[in-house]
Design a protein around this motif. Structure first.
Motif, PDB file in Angstrom:
ATOM      1  N   VAL A  17       0.926  -1.239   0.009  1.00 37.51           N
ATOM      2  CA  VAL A  17      -0.021  -0.039   0.088  1.00 37.51           C
ATOM      3  C   VAL A  17       0.803   1.167  -0.055  1.00 37.51           C
ATOM      4  O   VAL A  17       1.920   1.345   0.491  1.00 37.51           O
ATOM      5  CB  VAL A  17      -1.026   0.028   1.216  1.00 37.51           C
ATOM      6  CG1 VAL A  17      -2.165  -1.094   1.026  1.00 37.51           C
ATOM      7  CG2 VAL A  17      -0.274  -0.071   2.611  1.00 37.51           C
ATOM      8  N   PRO A  18       0.394   2.277  -0.781  1.00 40.21           N
ATOM      9  CA  PRO A  18       1.118   3.652  -0.562  1.00 40.21           C
ATOM     10  C   PRO A  18       0.931   4.089   0.754  1.00 40.21           C
ATOM     11  O   PRO A  18      -0.069   4.182   1.236  1.00 40.21           O
ATOM     12  CB  PRO A  18       0.573   4.336  -1.725  1.00 40.21           C
ATOM     13  CG  PRO A  18      -0.946   3.582  -2.124  1.00 40.21           C
ATOM     14  CD  PRO A  18      -0.831   2.364  -1.456  1.00 40.21           C
ATOM     15  N   LYS A  68      -2.909  18.057   0.180  1.00 40.78           N
ATOM     16  CA  LYS A  68      -2.139  16.942   0.502  1.00 40.78           C
ATOM     17  C   LYS A  68      -2.592  15.699  -0.419  1.00 40.78           C
ATOM     18  O   LYS A  68      -4.025  15.819  -0.732  1.00 40.78           O
ATOM     19  CB  LYS A  68      -1.834  16.605   1.998  1.00 40.78           C
ATOM     20  CG  LYS A  68      -1.317  17.643   2.758  1.00 40.78           C
ATOM     21  CD  LYS A  68       0.293  17.773   2.426  1.00 40.78           C
ATOM     22  CE  LYS A  68       0.869  18.656   3.315  1.00 40.78           C
ATOM     23  NZ  LYS A  68       2.457  18.984   3.170  1.00 40.78           N
ATOM     24  N   ALA A  69      -1.773  14.852  -0.997  1.00 40.32           N
ATOM     25  CA  ALA A  69      -2.304  13.639  -1.416  1.00 40.32           C
ATOM     26  C   ALA A  69      -2.462  12.818  -0.370  1.00 40.32           C
ATOM     27  O   ALA A  69      -1.710  12.489   0.664  1.00 40.32           O
ATOM     28  CB  ALA A  69      -1.282  12.982  -2.218  1.00 40.32           C
ATOM     29  N   PHE A  70      -3.650  12.123  -0.535  1.00 42.05           N
ATOM     30  CA  PHE A  70      -4.106  10.996   0.598  1.00 42.05           C
ATOM     31  C   PHE A  70      -4.473   9.762  -0.186  1.00 42.05           C
ATOM     32  O   PHE A  70      -5.095   9.890  -1.317  1.00 42.05           O
ATOM     33  CB  PHE A  70      -5.256  11.428   1.362  1.00 42.05           C
ATOM     34  CG  PHE A  70      -4.929  12.377   2.550  1.00 42.05           C
ATOM     35  CD1 PHE A  70      -4.662  12.216   3.684  1.00 42.05           C
ATOM     36  CD2 PHE A  70      -5.095  13.856   1.933  1.00 42.05           C
ATOM     37  CE1 PHE A  70      -4.323  13.169   4.768  1.00 42.05           C
ATOM     38  CE2 PHE A  70      -4.786  14.835   3.094  1.00 42.05           C
ATOM     39  CZ  PHE A  70      -4.486  14.590   4.332  1.00 42.05           C
ATOM     40  N   ALA A  71      -3.959   8.708   0.198  1.00 43.89           N
ATOM     41  CA  ALA A  71      -4.066   7.358  -0.455  1.00 43.89           C
ATOM     42  C   ALA A  71      -5.519   6.900   0.230  1.00 43.89           C
ATOM     43  O   ALA A  71      -5.496   6.132   1.123  1.00 43.89           O
ATOM     44  CB  ALA A  71      -3.198   6.212  -0.006  1.00 43.89           C
ATOM     45  N   VAL A  72      -6.454   7.270  -0.367  1.00 39.78           N
ATOM     46  CA  VAL A  72      -7.962   6.993   0.240  1.00 39.78           C
ATOM     47  C   VAL A  72      -8.275   5.654  -0.337  1.00 39.78           C
ATOM     48  O   VAL A  72      -9.392   5.209   0.384  1.00 39.78           O
ATOM     49  CB  VAL A  72      -9.125   8.065  -0.247  1.00 39.78           C
ATOM     50  CG1 VAL A  72      -8.524   9.597   0.565  1.00 39.78           C
ATOM     51  CG2 VAL A  72      -9.179   8.347  -1.743  1.00 39.78           C
ATOM     52  N   ARG A  73      -7.841   4.996  -1.205  1.00 41.93           N
ATOM     53  CA  ARG A  73      -8.432   3.865  -1.885  1.00 41.93           C
ATOM     54  C   ARG A  73      -6.997   2.686  -1.697  1.00 41.93           C
ATOM     55  O   ARG A  73      -6.840   2.271  -2.665  1.00 41.93           O
ATOM     56  CB  ARG A  73      -9.150   3.902  -2.997  1.00 41.93           C
ATOM     57  CG  ARG A  73     -10.486   4.307  -2.869  1.00 41.93           C
ATOM     58  CD  ARG A  73     -11.186   4.672  -4.075  1.00 41.93           C
ATOM     59  NE  ARG A  73     -10.574   5.635  -4.840  1.00 41.93           N
ATOM     60  CZ  ARG A  73     -10.972   6.947  -4.782  1.00 41.93           C
ATOM     61  NH1 ARG A  73     -11.615   7.277  -3.764  1.00 41.93           N
ATOM     62  NH2 ARG A  73     -10.286   7.814  -5.530  1.00 41.93           N
ATOM     63  N   ALA A  74      -6.198   3.017  -0.710  1.00 36.96           N
ATOM     64  CA  ALA A  74      -5.111   1.970  -0.722  1.00 36.96           C
ATOM     65  C   ALA A  74      -4.986   0.534  -0.948  1.00 36.96           C
ATOM     66  O   ALA A  74      -4.211  -0.021  -1.417  1.00 36.96           O
ATOM     67  CB  ALA A  74      -4.262   2.617   0.787  1.00 36.96           C
ATOM     68  N   GLU A  75      -6.103  -0.015  -0.491  1.00 29.88           N
ATOM     69  CA  GLU A  75      -6.514  -1.301  -0.594  1.00 29.88           C
ATOM     70  C   GLU A  75      -6.568  -1.767  -2.133  1.00 29.88           C
ATOM     71  O   GLU A  75      -6.480  -3.091  -2.315  1.00 29.88           O
ATOM     72  CB  GLU A  75      -7.650  -1.817   0.080  1.00 29.88           C
ATOM     73  CG  GLU A  75      -9.033  -1.182  -0.490  1.00 29.88           C
ATOM     74  CD  GLU A  75      -9.341   0.053  -0.193  1.00 29.88           C
ATOM     75  OE1 GLU A  75     -10.536   0.628  -0.759  1.00 29.88           O
ATOM     76  OE2 GLU A  75      -8.833   0.903   0.369  1.00 29.88           O
ATOM     77  N   VAL A  76      -6.798  -0.887  -2.881  1.00 34.09           N
ATOM     78  CA  VAL A  76      -6.781  -1.138  -4.221  1.00 34.09           C
ATOM     79  C   VAL A  76      -5.516  -0.937  -5.191  1.00 34.09           C
ATOM     80  O   VAL A  76      -5.384  -1.328  -6.318  1.00 34.09           O
ATOM     81  CB  VAL A  76      -8.040  -0.623  -5.154  1.00 34.09           C
ATOM     82  CG1 VAL A  76      -9.359  -0.980  -4.692  1.00 34.09           C
ATOM     83  CG2 VAL A  76      -8.099   0.760  -5.238  1.00 34.09           C
ATOM     84  N   CYS A  77      -4.439  -0.732  -4.442  1.00 36.56           N
ATOM     85  CA  CYS A  77      -3.267  -0.455  -4.962  1.00 36.56           C
ATOM     86  C   CYS A  77      -2.810  -1.817  -5.495  1.00 36.56           C
ATOM     87  O   CYS A  77      -2.867  -2.674  -4.912  1.00 36.56           O
ATOM     88  CB  CYS A  77      -2.187   0.387  -3.871  1.00 36.56           C
ATOM     89  SG  CYS A  77      -0.620   0.459  -4.495  1.00 36.56           S
ATOM     90  N   LYS A  96       4.486  -2.970   3.028  1.00 36.29           N
ATOM     91  CA  LYS A  96       3.731  -4.035   3.003  1.00 36.29           C
ATOM     92  C   LYS A  96       2.167  -3.617   3.906  1.00 36.29           C
ATOM     93  O   LYS A  96       2.226  -3.066   4.815  1.00 36.29           O
ATOM     94  CB  LYS A  96       4.400  -5.188   3.882  1.00 36.29           C
ATOM     95  CG  LYS A  96       3.497  -6.357   4.014  1.00 36.29           C
ATOM     96  CD  LYS A  96       4.501  -7.555   4.726  1.00 36.29           C
ATOM     97  CE  LYS A  96       3.642  -8.680   4.796  1.00 36.29           C
ATOM     98  NZ  LYS A  96       4.282  -9.927   6.030  1.00 36.29           N
ATOM     99  N   ALA A  97       0.977  -4.135   3.175  1.00 40.56           N
ATOM    100  CA  ALA A  97      -0.159  -3.879   3.768  1.00 40.56           C
ATOM    101  C   ALA A  97      -0.131  -4.544   5.249  1.00 40.56           C
ATOM    102  O   ALA A  97       0.413  -5.557   5.382  1.00 40.56           O
ATOM    103  CB  ALA A  97      -1.157  -4.502   2.845  1.00 40.56           C
ATOM    104  N   PRO A  98      -0.973  -3.843   5.930  1.00 39.49           N
ATOM    105  CA  PRO A  98      -1.149  -4.331   7.555  1.00 39.49           C
ATOM    106  C   PRO A  98      -1.921  -5.504   7.441  1.00 39.49           C
ATOM    107  O   PRO A  98      -2.952  -5.788   6.645  1.00 39.49           O
ATOM    108  CB  PRO A  98      -1.689  -3.132   8.272  1.00 39.49           C
ATOM    109  CG  PRO A  98      -2.317  -2.356   7.063  1.00 39.49           C
ATOM    110  CD  PRO A  98      -1.387  -2.448   5.893  1.00 39.49           C
ATOM    111  N   SER A  99      -1.681  -6.754   8.032  1.00 45.31           N
ATOM    112  CA  SER A  99      -2.460  -7.790   8.298  1.00 45.31           C
ATOM    113  C   SER A  99      -3.929  -7.588   8.951  1.00 45.31           C
ATOM    114  O   SER A  99      -3.818  -6.666  10.066  1.00 45.31           O
ATOM    115  CB  SER A  99      -1.815  -8.866   8.991  1.00 45.31           C
ATOM    116  OG  SER A  99      -0.761  -9.189   8.332  1.00 45.31           O
TER     117      SER A  99
END
Length: 100
Positions: A17-18, A68-77, A96-99
């Motif tokens: 994720v970003p 600012k830039a926000f990763a509002v849909r990080a889960e689709v990265c 790494k995406a959090p578990s």
């Protein structure tokens, strides 16, 4: 999803994720423009988040209208890295995406 080239975005979504370093981000929107999955949005930084910035980050934020830039849909990265490459401030990294 945007109609942008997704050929470089092969990994399964959600593995990486970003993360945007808000002290470095100057809100130039390059990440928004290059992301084929519309992961990023430009938003005004909250007062609470603003208070956590370092001095340089606060100055950059003020000068750039608190956007600012926000990763509002990080889960689709899909971790293609286009945002990392496009960011002139090097404010984005993939982690790494959090578990859950």
């Amino acid at each position: 999803m945007s109609i942008k080239d997704t050929a470089a975005c092969k990994p399964e979504a959600g593995k990486l994720v970003p993360v945007v370093n808000l002290s470095k981000c100057e809100g130039k929107k390059d990440c928004v423009d290059v992301c084929p999955y519309d992961v990023f949005e430009m938003q005004a930084i909250s007062d609470e988040a603003y208070r956590t910035l370092n001095l340089v980050g606060k100055l950059k934020t003020f000068v750039h209208g608190r956007q600012k830039a926000f990763a509002v849909r990080a889960e689709v990265c899909h971790a293609c890295g286009l945002c990392v490459t496009a960011c002139p401030e090097k404010a984005i990294k993939l982690v790494k995406a959090p578990s859950i």
